[in-house]
Enzyme design. Structure first.
Site, PDB file in Angstrom:
ATOM      1  N   GLY A 165       0.856  -1.190   0.000  1.00 30.05           N
ATOM      2  CA  GLY A 165       0.000   0.000   0.000  1.00 30.05           C
ATOM      3  C   GLY A 165       0.887   1.232   0.000  1.00 30.05           C
ATOM      4  O   GLY A 165       1.962   1.231  -0.600  1.00 30.05           O
ATOM      5  N   ARG A 166       0.433   2.264   0.716  1.00 31.70           N
ATOM      6  CA  ARG A 166       1.216   3.510   0.747  1.00 31.70           C
ATOM      7  C   ARG A 166       2.617   3.270   1.298  1.00 31.70           C
ATOM      8  O   ARG A 166       3.608   3.683   0.708  1.00 31.70           O
ATOM      9  CB  ARG A 166       0.540   4.533   1.656  1.00 31.70           C
ATOM     10  CG  ARG A 166      -0.715   5.150   1.104  1.00 31.70           C
ATOM     11  CD  ARG A 166      -1.142   6.269   2.052  1.00 31.70           C
ATOM     12  NE  ARG A 166      -2.448   6.782   1.708  1.00 31.70           N
ATOM     13  CZ  ARG A 166      -3.588   6.228   2.102  1.00 31.70           C
ATOM     14  NH1 ARG A 166      -3.584   5.145   2.840  1.00 31.70           N
ATOM     15  NH2 ARG A 166      -4.740   6.746   1.735  1.00 31.70           N
ATOM     16  N   ILE A 167       2.695   2.592   2.454  1.00 29.71           N
ATOM     17  CA  ILE A 167       4.009   2.425   3.101  1.00 29.71           C
ATOM     18  C   ILE A 167       4.879   1.479   2.265  1.00 29.71           C
ATOM     19  O   ILE A 167       6.075   1.721   2.073  1.00 29.71           O
ATOM     20  CB  ILE A 167       3.844   1.911   4.550  1.00 29.71           C
ATOM     21  CG1 ILE A 167       3.032   2.915   5.367  1.00 29.71           C
ATOM     22  CG2 ILE A 167       5.209   1.691   5.207  1.00 29.71           C
ATOM     23  CD1 ILE A 167       2.599   2.419   6.747  1.00 29.71           C
ATOM     24  N   SER A 246       4.107  -4.129  10.564  1.00 31.41           N
ATOM     25  CA  SER A 246       2.653  -3.953  10.422  1.00 31.41           C
ATOM     26  C   SER A 246       1.968  -4.190  11.764  1.00 31.41           C
ATOM     27  O   SER A 246       1.866  -3.271  12.574  1.00 31.41           O
ATOM     28  CB  SER A 246       2.115  -4.872   9.324  1.00 31.41           C
ATOM     29  OG  SER A 246       2.359  -6.239   9.623  1.00 31.41           O
ATOM     30  N   ARG A 247       1.555  -5.415  12.023  1.00 34.41           N
ATOM     31  CA  ARG A 247       0.986  -5.766  13.319  1.00 34.41           C
ATOM     32  C   ARG A 247       1.560  -7.118  13.718  1.00 34.41           C
ATOM     33  O   ARG A 247       1.706  -8.018  12.885  1.00 34.41           O
ATOM     34  CB  ARG A 247      -0.541  -5.855  13.245  1.00 34.41           C
ATOM     35  CG  ARG A 247      -1.259  -4.527  13.142  1.00 34.41           C
ATOM     36  CD  ARG A 247      -1.143  -3.709  14.438  1.00 34.41           C
ATOM     37  NE  ARG A 247      -1.863  -2.454  14.388  1.00 34.41           N
ATOM     38  CZ  ARG A 247      -1.337  -1.275  14.060  1.00 34.41           C
ATOM     39  NH1 ARG A 247      -0.053  -1.188  13.738  1.00 34.41           N
ATOM     40  NH2 ARG A 247      -2.075  -0.187  14.066  1.00 34.41           N
ATOM     41  N   GLU A 276       1.440  -6.911  22.851  1.00 35.55           N
ATOM     42  CA  GLU A 276       2.241  -5.739  23.232  1.00 35.55           C
ATOM     43  C   GLU A 276       1.715  -5.157  24.539  1.00 35.55           C
ATOM     44  O   GLU A 276       0.510  -5.166  24.766  1.00 35.55           O
ATOM     45  CB  GLU A 276       2.175  -4.695  22.117  1.00 35.55           C
ATOM     46  CG  GLU A 276       2.799  -5.203  20.835  1.00 35.55           C
ATOM     47  CD  GLU A 276       2.778  -4.164  19.701  1.00 35.55           C
ATOM     48  OE1 GLU A 276       2.316  -3.031  19.925  1.00 35.55           O
ATOM     49  OE2 GLU A 276       3.223  -4.520  18.609  1.00 35.55           O
ATOM     50  N   HIS A 295       7.376  -0.971  18.877  1.00 34.44           N
ATOM     51  CA  HIS A 295       6.306  -0.391  18.032  1.00 34.44           C
ATOM     52  C   HIS A 295       6.498   1.119  17.842  1.00 34.44           C
ATOM     53  O   HIS A 295       5.670   1.931  18.267  1.00 34.44           O
ATOM     54  CB  HIS A 295       4.923  -0.692  18.632  1.00 34.44           C
ATOM     55  CG  HIS A 295       3.815  -0.573  17.629  1.00 34.44           C
ATOM     56  ND1 HIS A 295       2.664  -1.328  17.674  1.00 34.44           N
ATOM     57  CD2 HIS A 295       3.673   0.209  16.535  1.00 34.44           C
ATOM     58  CE1 HIS A 295       1.873  -1.016  16.669  1.00 34.44           C
ATOM     59  NE2 HIS A 295       2.468  -0.066  15.957  1.00 34.44           N
TER      60      HIS A 295
HETATM   61  C1  DGY Z   1      -0.322   2.842  12.992  1.00 30.23           C
HETATM   62  O1  DGY Z   1      -0.531   4.020  12.708  1.00 30.23           O
HETATM   63  O2  DGY Z   1      -1.090   1.942  12.692  1.00 30.23           O
HETATM   64  C2  DGY Z   1       0.913   2.555  13.734  1.00 30.23           C
HETATM   65  O3  DGY Z   1       1.142   1.213  13.936  1.00 30.23           O
HETATM   66  C3  DGY Z   1       0.936   3.297  15.040  1.00 30.23           C
HETATM   67  O4  DGY Z   1       2.160   3.935  15.003  1.00 30.23           O
END
Ligand code: DGY
Length: 343
Positions: A165-167, A246-247, A276, A295
């Site tokens: 995606g964007r990132i 990401s997560r 977390e 994070h």
């Molecule tokens: C987000 O924006 O989803 C990041 O993980 C929080 O920094």
């Protein structure tokens, strides 16, 4: 916080679940009657959140707050939940939509900062930067020797982006400077990314098998939970490096531990974790080939300030009857017509 004399007395009540940058708070205070859990490092206790939301029309929340059916049931006046993050897996969006509660996030403003951090992890794992500093700190640097702390090259290698995606696009653009072959895997193809960076679309398995660096950037959904599992890790090269910004639950940490200790892959750079926060006794942190961070993907001063302002703008729009710029559930906007409460 009573409103100044010049403000109408009926400003919408909003609750802010953590101390936020002054710029964003001031903006909110201009338009709303704000209550805040004014702590830097402590998440708001659930009972406090429930009590506060009983009266609030809007909430600015962090990824540390779970917004679920139970919370919504005790928040009859709530109309907007503004998440201070681009990811919103902490929010039950379907439950919000059923109740006509708008959900917003902060896309766009953290793209470049998070891509920088993905690259920081990539470089640090490839060249064993953290491990090397620990060698000095422990007094273990005795001499120069040919294969001492040797790592992996980055220049000219193959980068695989899962979730472009964007990132992901920003990560790919940086890879051009390292003359890398770029593969990506996505739900849909991105011709503009291909034209812009020379990235090539690859199937999930092909990407895992061919990449020297696998960067995971998918949002957390039921489909992506443990996407990087034992099968995925076994497909990677023994010299490959996994980066997750990401997560945490997208990667099966138990499988990753096996992969790193049994040499299925070479190293991992992790900014996010299944549960977390983690403590110093987390098993993955004991491994020399893991670089672990708490994070901080979007954590630059400018970006976190901008994220807070964007969240504030979303919240103000929602509680003053305007469509928020970064609405995650447009269906809730439609449902809102003719409804005064979310019950
Ligand atoms: C987000 O924006 O989803 C990041 O993980 C929080 O920094």
């Amino acid at each position: 916080m009573s409103p100044p004399a010049t403000q109408p007395a009926t400003r919408p009540r909003v609750y802010i679940t953590r101390r936020i940058p002054g710029e964003a708070l001031q903006l909110l205070e201009t338009h709303c009657d704000c209550r805040i859990f004014d702590h830097e490092d402590t998440p708001v206790p659930r009972d406090v959140l429930q009590r506060e939301l009983a009266e609030a029309e809007g909430a600015l929340v962090l990824i540390t707050e779970r917004v679920d059916e139970e919370l919504l049931a005790s928040a009859p006046r709530l109309r907007v939940v503004a998440n201070l993050a681009v990811g919103y897996d902490n929010i039950d969006v379907a439950a919000c939509t059923r109740r006509g509660v708008l959900v917003t996030n902060t896309p766009g403003v953290l793209t470049e900062t998070t891509a920088d951090l993905a690259w920081a992890l990539l470089m640090a794992t490839a060249r064993r930067v953290v491990e090397a500093q620990k060698v000095i700190e422990r007094g273990q640097w005795r001499t120069w020797s040919p294969m001492f702390l040797t790592g992996q090259d980055v220049y000219g290698r193959t980068l695989g982006i899962i979730g472009a995606g964007r990132i992901g696009g920003a990560v790919a653009r940086r890879a051009r400077g390292f003359d890398m072959t770029i593969l990506y895997h996505n739900r849909r193809r991105r011709p503009e990314l291909e034209a812009d960076t020379g990235a090539r679309y690859a199937g999930f398995h092909e990407l895992l098998e061919r990449s020297d660096f696998v960067v995971v950037l998918v949002p957390l959904t039921p489909e992506t939970r443990h996407l990087i599992n034992e099968d995925a890790l076994r497909r990677m090269k023994p010299s490959a490096i996994l980066i997750n910004v990401s997560r945490g639950p997208v990667v099966d940490e138990k499988a990753l531990y096996k992969a790193l200790t049994e040499g299925w892959i070479w190293a991992a750079g992790l900014d996010v974790w299944e549960q977390e926060p983690i403590g110093p006794d987390h098993p993955l942190l004991a491994l020399p080939n893991v670089v672990g961070l708490p994070h901080i993907g979007s954590a630059s001063i400018a970006t976190r300030t901008r994220m807070a302002v964007v969240a504030a703008e979303n919240l103000i729009a929602g509680v003053t009857g305007r469509r928020p710029p970064n609405l995650v559930n447009p269906e809730a906007w439609e449902r809102r017509e003719g409804r005064a409460t979310n019950g």
